[in-house]
Design a protein around this motif. Structure first.
Motif, PDB file in Angstrom:
ATOM      1  N   SER A  10     -32.374  29.108 -45.137  1.00 55.78           N
ATOM      2  CA  SER A  10     -31.123  28.755 -44.470  1.00 55.78           C
ATOM      3  C   SER A  10     -30.518  27.518 -45.129  1.00 55.78           C
ATOM      4  O   SER A  10     -31.206  26.772 -45.827  1.00 55.78           O
ATOM      5  N   ASP A  12     -27.941  24.126 -44.283  1.00 55.42           N
ATOM      6  CA  ASP A  12     -27.334  23.317 -43.228  1.00 55.42           C
ATOM      7  C   ASP A  12     -25.811  23.361 -43.375  1.00 55.42           C
ATOM      8  O   ASP A  12     -25.258  22.864 -44.356  1.00 55.42           O
ATOM      9  N   TYR A  70     -24.152  33.050 -45.144  1.00 58.08           N
ATOM     10  CA  TYR A  70     -25.417  33.136 -45.868  1.00 58.08           C
ATOM     11  C   TYR A  70     -26.589  33.108 -44.889  1.00 58.08           C
ATOM     12  O   TYR A  70     -27.525  33.895 -45.006  1.00 58.08           O
ATOM     13  N   ASN A  71     -26.544  32.197 -43.918  1.00 60.28           N
ATOM     14  CA  ASN A  71     -27.625  32.090 -42.938  1.00 60.28           C
ATOM     15  C   ASN A  71     -27.785  33.384 -42.134  1.00 60.28           C
ATOM     16  O   ASN A  71     -28.909  33.816 -41.868  1.00 60.28           O
ATOM     17  N   GLY A  79     -33.779  35.473 -47.660  1.00 54.82           N
ATOM     18  CA  GLY A  79     -32.993  34.550 -48.462  1.00 54.82           C
ATOM     19  C   GLY A  79     -33.170  34.762 -49.949  1.00 54.82           C
ATOM     20  O   GLY A  79     -33.862  35.676 -50.404  1.00 54.82           O
TER      21      GLY A  79
END
Length: 89
Positions: A10, A12, A70-71, A79
């Motif tokens: 992930s 931020d 993306y997360n 990922g």
């Protein structure tokens, strides 16, 4: 040297927003200030600075949305996998 496989699980979103906004603001302000002397309008410098600030905000939001997406996708399918090595020469 030992190689390790890792996965970027992930990102931020707020840190991506800050970086995107800062870079967008910098590029936008530079472009606005660079192009202002070539304008025949009064107040072109102020408009260039304002446009640079708006550009920075838009870029920051776009990067944050990309990090959020993306997360979401990384949570569903995994990922990005990277290989890193210990001991840089």
């Amino acid at each position: 040297m030992k190689m390790k496989r890792m996965e970027l699980a992930s990102i931020d979103v707020s840190s991506v927003f800050k970086i995107g906004m800062t870079l967008g603001l910098g590029f936008g302000l530079l472009a606005g200030l660079f192009l202002a002397p070539f304008s025949t309008r009064a107040g072109a410098g102020i408009a260039g600075v304002f446009a640079g600030a708006v550009y920075g905000l838009i870029i920051g939001i776009a990067w944050a949305v990309a990090a959020f997406l993306y997360n979401v996708v990384a949570g569903l399918v995994g990922g990005i996998r990277v290989t890193v090595k210990d001991g840089v020469e």
